[in-house]
Design a protein around this motif. Structure first.
Motif, PDB file in Angstrom:
ATOM      1  N   ALA A  46       0.833  -1.198   0.000  1.00 24.36           N
ATOM      2  CA  ALA A  46       0.000   0.000   0.000  1.00 24.36           C
ATOM      3  C   ALA A  46       0.866   1.247   0.000  1.00 24.36           C
ATOM      4  O   ALA A  46       1.948   1.276   0.603  1.00 24.36           O
ATOM      5  CB  ALA A  46      -0.912   0.000   1.224  1.00 24.36           C
ATOM      6  N   SER A  47       0.414   2.290  -0.680  1.00 27.84           N
ATOM      7  CA  SER A  47       1.145   3.553  -0.681  1.00 27.84           C
ATOM      8  C   SER A  47       1.056   4.211   0.693  1.00 27.84           C
ATOM      9  O   SER A  47       0.107   3.991   1.447  1.00 27.84           O
ATOM     10  CB  SER A  47       0.581   4.487  -1.747  1.00 27.84           C
ATOM     11  OG  SER A  47      -0.781   4.783  -1.481  1.00 27.84           O
ATOM     12  N   GLY A  48       2.061   5.014   1.022  1.00 29.21           N
ATOM     13  CA  GLY A  48       2.068   5.695   2.305  1.00 29.21           C
ATOM     14  C   GLY A  48       2.511   4.837   3.466  1.00 29.21           C
ATOM     15  O   GLY A  48       2.340   5.225   4.623  1.00 29.21           O
ATOM     16  N   THR A  49       3.097   3.670   3.161  1.00 26.31           N
ATOM     17  CA  THR A  49       3.514   2.745   4.214  1.00 26.31           C
ATOM     18  C   THR A  49       4.901   3.109   4.743  1.00 26.31           C
ATOM     19  O   THR A  49       5.763   3.558   3.998  1.00 26.31           O
ATOM     20  CB  THR A  49       3.541   1.306   3.665  1.00 26.31           C
ATOM     21  OG1 THR A  49       2.257   0.986   3.134  1.00 26.31           O
ATOM     22  CG2 THR A  49       3.901   0.309   4.752  1.00 26.31           C
ATOM     23  N   ILE A  50       5.099   2.891   6.035  1.00 25.76           N
ATOM     24  CA  ILE A  50       6.408   3.057   6.669  1.00 25.76           C
ATOM     25  C   ILE A  50       6.968   1.678   6.979  1.00 25.76           C
ATOM     26  O   ILE A  50       6.257   0.805   7.494  1.00 25.76           O
ATOM     27  CB  ILE A  50       6.300   3.906   7.954  1.00 25.76           C
ATOM     28  CG1 ILE A  50       5.781   5.307   7.628  1.00 25.76           C
ATOM     29  CG2 ILE A  50       7.646   4.004   8.658  1.00 25.76           C
ATOM     30  CD1 ILE A  50       5.584   6.188   8.841  1.00 25.76           C
ATOM     31  N   CYS A  51       8.241   1.458   6.660  1.00 28.52           N
ATOM     32  CA  CYS A  51       8.850   0.145   6.854  1.00 28.52           C
ATOM     33  C   CYS A  51       9.064  -0.142   8.345  1.00 28.52           C
ATOM     34  O   CYS A  51       9.090   0.773   9.184  1.00 28.52           O
ATOM     35  CB  CYS A  51      10.172   0.039   6.098  1.00 28.52           C
ATOM     36  SG  CYS A  51      11.491   1.110   6.730  1.00 28.52           S
ATOM     37  N   ALA A  52       9.252  -1.413   8.669  1.00 29.05           N
ATOM     38  CA  ALA A  52       9.419  -1.825  10.059  1.00 29.05           C
ATOM     39  C   ALA A  52      10.638  -1.184  10.725  1.00 29.05           C
ATOM     40  O   ALA A  52      10.547  -0.746  11.876  1.00 29.05           O
ATOM     41  CB  ALA A  52       9.501  -3.350  10.135  1.00 29.05           C
ATOM     42  N   PRO A  53      11.809  -1.125  10.049  1.00 24.71           N
ATOM     43  CA  PRO A  53      12.954  -0.470  10.699  1.00 24.71           C
ATOM     44  C   PRO A  53      12.693   0.996  11.062  1.00 24.71           C
ATOM     45  O   PRO A  53      13.124   1.462  12.114  1.00 24.71           O
ATOM     46  CB  PRO A  53      14.070  -0.599   9.656  1.00 24.71           C
ATOM     47  CG  PRO A  53      13.709  -1.813   8.876  1.00 24.71           C
ATOM     48  CD  PRO A  53      12.212  -1.772   8.786  1.00 24.71           C
ATOM     49  N   CYS A  54      11.976   1.729  10.211  1.00 27.70           N
ATOM     50  CA  CYS A  54      11.684   3.134  10.511  1.00 27.70           C
ATOM     51  C   CYS A  54      10.662   3.267  11.633  1.00 27.70           C
ATOM     52  O   CYS A  54      10.700   4.228  12.409  1.00 27.70           O
ATOM     53  CB  CYS A  54      11.197   3.862   9.264  1.00 27.70           C
ATOM     54  SG  CYS A  54      12.503   4.208   8.055  1.00 27.70           S
ATOM     55  N   LEU A  55       9.728   2.312  11.725  1.00 29.25           N
ATOM     56  CA  LEU A  55       8.775   2.327  12.822  1.00 29.25           C
ATOM     57  C   LEU A  55       9.477   2.045  14.144  1.00 29.25           C
ATOM     58  O   LEU A  55       9.177   2.675  15.171  1.00 29.25           O
ATOM     59  CB  LEU A  55       7.670   1.287  12.584  1.00 29.25           C
ATOM     60  CG  LEU A  55       6.625   1.634  11.519  1.00 29.25           C
ATOM     61  CD1 LEU A  55       5.727   0.435  11.258  1.00 29.25           C
ATOM     62  CD2 LEU A  55       5.789   2.835  11.956  1.00 29.25           C
ATOM     63  N   ALA A  56      10.431   1.100  14.116  1.00 26.19           N
ATOM     64  CA  ALA A  56      11.138   0.733  15.339  1.00 26.19           C
ATOM     65  C   ALA A  56      12.132   1.803  15.775  1.00 26.19           C
ATOM     66  O   ALA A  56      12.345   2.015  16.972  1.00 26.19           O
ATOM     67  CB  ALA A  56      11.860  -0.601  15.137  1.00 26.19           C
ATOM     68  N   ASN A  57      12.742   2.470  14.800  1.00 29.53           N
ATOM     69  CA  ASN A  57      13.771   3.475  15.100  1.00 29.53           C
ATOM     70  C   ASN A  57      13.644   4.612  14.093  1.00 29.53           C
ATOM     71  O   ASN A  57      14.381   4.663  13.111  1.00 29.53           O
ATOM     72  CB  ASN A  57      15.162   2.836  15.040  1.00 29.53           C
ATOM     73  CG  ASN A  57      16.259   3.769  15.497  1.00 29.53           C
ATOM     74  OD1 ASN A  57      16.019   4.667  16.316  1.00 29.53           O
ATOM     75  ND2 ASN A  57      17.451   3.589  14.961  1.00 29.53           N
TER      76      ASN A  57
END
Length: 247
Positions: free
Chosen positions: A60-71
């Motif tokens: 989906a567009s506008g998604t943030i990856c897991a590494p960026c969510l974690a840090n």
């Protein structure tokens, strides 16, 4: 270096155009042959809105990856010309260790194609610094050569000495996150003579290869401490093995 159009026929006569990687005949003095171009992995969309990490086509567009969510990163995005694979590795080795500095223009054009259009003449391009011993042994800072070409392409300002590396650091490969942080602690700082040019500026930090991100993180932190308004990262090759599966 780009050959002036008026001199191109003479240069082509004396030095027939060849692919800088495999030696195949070319029609011009710039670029790669079709086979070597095909070896490169160019990141595309969709991607993480925070760091531009490529996603599968059905993401989906506008998604943030897991590494960026974690840090959450302190930078405002990463523009990578290629994903690091065998093809980009050959170019990096030829450029950095083979001293084929004429490749800087080609590598920079691939990076420039991934930079957003708002990065223009109001921005400042700052290379990741090398310690003076590394520059003396190699003869040049490969990131500075790329930054120079990018600044010229965007008609922007080049701060080749915006950052300083005041202590030599070992290779970070194989180190854990904490060990990398300890190794880089206090190693990189903003050049005191450039603080007026950094303060309030929008900056593109330029590197050749982005691996763990530890060095660029230290550079981003130093620039923000010096008052930079925002920092983006531009690199030729980004190590993202999982992303290669989606290209």
């Amino acid at each position: 270096m780009q050959v002036p159009a008026v001199l191109a026929p003479v240069v082509d006569l004396v030095f027939p155009p060849r692919c800088p990687l495999c030696g195949a005949a070319l029609v011009a003095q710039s670029g790669l042959c079709a086979g070597c171009w095909a070896e490169l992995a160019i990141p595309g969309e969709p991607s993480c809105v925070s760091c531009q990490r490529p996603f599968p086509a059905d993401a989906a567009s506008g998604t943030i990856c897991a590494p960026c969510l974690a840090n959450p990163p302190r930078h405002k995005g990463i523009a990578a010309g290629t994903l690091y694979n065998d093809g980009s590795r050959k170019l990096v080795l030829a450029f950095k260790h083979g001293h084929r500095i004429a490749l800087a223009g080609l590598l920079a054009r691939l990076i420039a194609a991934r930079l957003p259009p708002e990065v223009d003449g109001d921005w400042r391009f700052v290379p990741v610094p090398l310690h003076r011993w590394r520059i003396w042994s190699r003869g040049f800072n490969q990131s500075a050569l790329l930054a120079k070409e990018l600044a010229k392409d965007r008609r922007a300002h080049l701060l080749v000495d915006g950052l300083l590396r005041r202590k030599s650091t070992p290779m970070l490969g194989g180190m854990g996150r904490k060990a990398r942080a300890r190794s880089l602690a206090g190693a990189i700082l903003a050049n005191p003579r450039r603080l007026a040019e950094i303060r309030g500026a929008r900056i593109v930090l330029v590197d050749d290869v982005l691996t763990s991100g530890a060095t660029t993180d230290a550079c981003v932190a130093a620039l923000l401490r010096a008052g930079a308004a925002e920092v983006r990262i531009a690199c030729f090759a980004r190590v993202l093995d999982e992303a290669l599966m989606h290209t």
